[in-house]
Design a protein around this motif. Structure first.
Motif, PDB file in Angstrom:
ATOM      1  N   ALA A 204       0.518  -7.583  -3.949  1.00 26.65           N
ATOM      2  CA  ALA A 204      -0.197  -6.441  -4.517  1.00 26.65           C
ATOM      3  C   ALA A 204       0.724  -5.239  -4.680  1.00 26.65           C
ATOM      4  N   GLU A 205       1.567  -4.998  -3.693  1.00 28.26           N
ATOM      5  CA  GLU A 205       2.494  -3.866  -3.784  1.00 28.26           C
ATOM      6  C   GLU A 205       3.502  -4.096  -4.907  1.00 28.26           C
TER       7      GLU A 205
ATOM      8  N   SER B 156      -9.608  -1.343  -1.528  1.00 21.40           N
ATOM      9  CA  SER B 156      -8.706  -0.846  -2.571  1.00 21.40           C
ATOM     10  C   SER B 156      -9.468  -0.490  -3.832  1.00 21.40           C
TER      11      SER B 156
ATOM     12  N   ALA C 163      -2.635  -0.273  -4.628  1.00 21.06           N
ATOM     13  CA  ALA C 163      -2.382  -1.653  -4.203  1.00 21.06           C
ATOM     14  C   ALA C 163      -3.120  -1.916  -2.902  1.00 21.06           C
ATOM     15  N   ARG C 164      -3.833  -3.028  -2.865  1.00 16.83           N
ATOM     16  CA  ARG C 164      -4.406  -3.486  -1.601  1.00 16.83           C
ATOM     17  C   ARG C 164      -3.265  -3.932  -0.694  1.00 16.83           C
ATOM     18  N   ASP C 165      -3.584  -4.321   0.514  1.00 16.02           N
ATOM     19  CA  ASP C 165      -2.560  -4.802   1.432  1.00 16.02           C
ATOM     20  C   ASP C 165      -1.949  -6.097   0.899  1.00 16.02           C
TER      21      ASP C 165
ATOM     22  N   VAL D 154       2.762   5.450  -6.761  1.00 12.87           N
ATOM     23  CA  VAL D 154       2.208   4.212  -6.197  1.00 12.87           C
ATOM     24  C   VAL D 154       1.586   4.544  -4.857  1.00 12.87           C
ATOM     25  N   ARG D 155       0.362   4.097  -4.667  1.00 11.30           N
ATOM     26  CA  ARG D 155      -0.327   4.287  -3.391  1.00 11.30           C
ATOM     27  C   ARG D 155      -0.687   2.902  -2.859  1.00 11.30           C
ATOM     28  N   ASP D 156       0.085   2.425  -1.887  1.00  6.25           N
ATOM     29  CA  ASP D 156      -0.133   1.075  -1.376  1.00  6.25           C
ATOM     30  C   ASP D 156      -0.851   1.120  -0.036  1.00  6.25           C
TER      31      ASP D 156
ATOM     32  N   ALA E  10       1.843  -3.415  -8.182  1.00  6.18           N
ATOM     33  CA  ALA E  10       1.672  -1.976  -8.367  1.00  6.18           C
ATOM     34  C   ALA E  10       2.962  -1.337  -8.858  1.00  6.18           C
ATOM     35  N   HIS E  11       4.096  -1.730  -8.286  1.00  7.08           N
ATOM     36  CA  HIS E  11       5.374  -1.158  -8.716  1.00  7.08           C
ATOM     37  C   HIS E  11       5.748  -1.607 -10.128  1.00  7.08           C
TER      38      HIS E  11
END
Length: 314
Positions: free
Chosen positions: A52-53, A82, A46-48, A72-74, A56-57
């Motif tokens: 986006a977060e 990203s 996920a980008r900032d 998940v890598r935010d 991703a989730h």
């Protein structure tokens, strides 16, 4: 296979599967139809940004229903950073918005409706990446006006505002401009009397008289308050239905489609995971996203908000 048949398959299956079907129809075997052995964790990046977060989730959650290990890598930075994480940080999947992804990979493309943007994005991606079906959920640019100006327009659409722009003040949000909204307006010859910048709350409040707010469909204040306010959205030309052939004189939407779509590495996910990605495409709406982002904006935990949606839809 006919072009219509391939279009139907592409809408029903991820691009990776359609590419394989087209290859087989030409007499060539392809490994992309074989079930992929998922080894090691799948990383959803996920980008900032809260949106986006959240995405991703959501995608990580549906992938976990297939029994694989998903992380998940935010906080991967802006969109460029990203997407670079596919190569630099071992990321497998990144969900984002179709129009902005297309602008990153092929900024010269001028497509605006959802289907055209999706197809152009599929062609623009690097060879090692592909996409699955897009969701109806999107964060597209939208113009909001007071009911007085809205009634004067009498059903007019965004493109019809061009001749009136010289008499109007536009208050634009950063999200509106990031989604290409202002560029799209200048592209149709809209030169406002003046342009101001504000956050979504201030822009929404300013929409009255001869002042127009430039927001996006996911602006929490817009989604939450428009039904009970004197502010209305100026309609854009709608996207054609997936199987509907556009007429020769059909006008495309002014604002670029920004549908949620997952970009992912080829030959990593198996058919169960591709089916899981289709779940989001079939279930996630703009209203869903707006409501979830409103809860997050009010202090809700992103993971808990995503899990609540997944419990109902996945």
């Amino acid at each position: 296979m006919t072009a219509v048949g391939i279009q139907w398959m592409r809408k029903r299956l991820p691009i990776v599967a359609v590419a394989a079907a087209m290859s087989l129809s030409a007499g060539c075997a392809s490994s992309v139809l074989d079930p992929a052995e998922v080894s090691g964790p799948v990383v959803v990046g996920a980008r900032d940004g809260a949106d986006a977060e959240l995405l991703a989730h959501l995608y990580a959650g549906v992938l976990r229903t297939t029994g694989i290990d998903v992380q998940v890598r935010d906080g991967l930075g802006d969109r460029s950073a990203s997407l670079a994480a596919f190569d630099t940080a071992g990321v497998t999947v990144i969900p984002d918005y179709s129009g902005l992804l297309l602008a990153h990979y092929d900024p010269g493309v001028t497509s605006t409706d959802a289907e055209d943007v999706f197809e152009a994005l599929a062609r623009a991606l690097p060879d090692e990446l592909t996409i699955a079906d897009y969701a109806s959920a999107q964060n597209r640019a939208v113009l909001a006006v007071g009911t007085e100006l809205g009634s004067q327009q009498d059903g007019a659409r965004v493109a019809d505002l061009a001749d009136r722009c010289a008499d109007l003040t536009f208050v634009l949000t950063p999200e509106f401009e990031a989604a290409g909204g202002f560029d799209a307006l200048t592209g149709i010859g809209c030169e406002p009397r003046s342009v101001e910048r504000a956050d979504s709350t201030a822009a929404f409040a300013a929409a009255s008289g001869d002042t127009v707010a430039g927001l996006t469909t996911l602006a929490p204040v817009f989604a939450a308050e428009r039904s009970g306010s004197d502010v209305v959205a100026v309609p854009d030309h709608p996207d054609r239905a997936p199987m509907e052939k556009a007429s020769a004189d059909a006008e495309a939407p002014v604002f670029v489609a920004q549908n949620v779509v997952p970009v992912f590495r080829k030959d990593v996910l198996g058919e169960p995971q591709l089916d899981a990605l289709r779940t989001v495409a079939g279930e996630l709406t703009t209203t869903d996203l707006a409501e979830m982002l409103t809860r997050i904006d009010d202090g809700g935990d992103i993971t808990e908000v995503a899990d609540a949606w997944l419990a109902e839809h996945a």
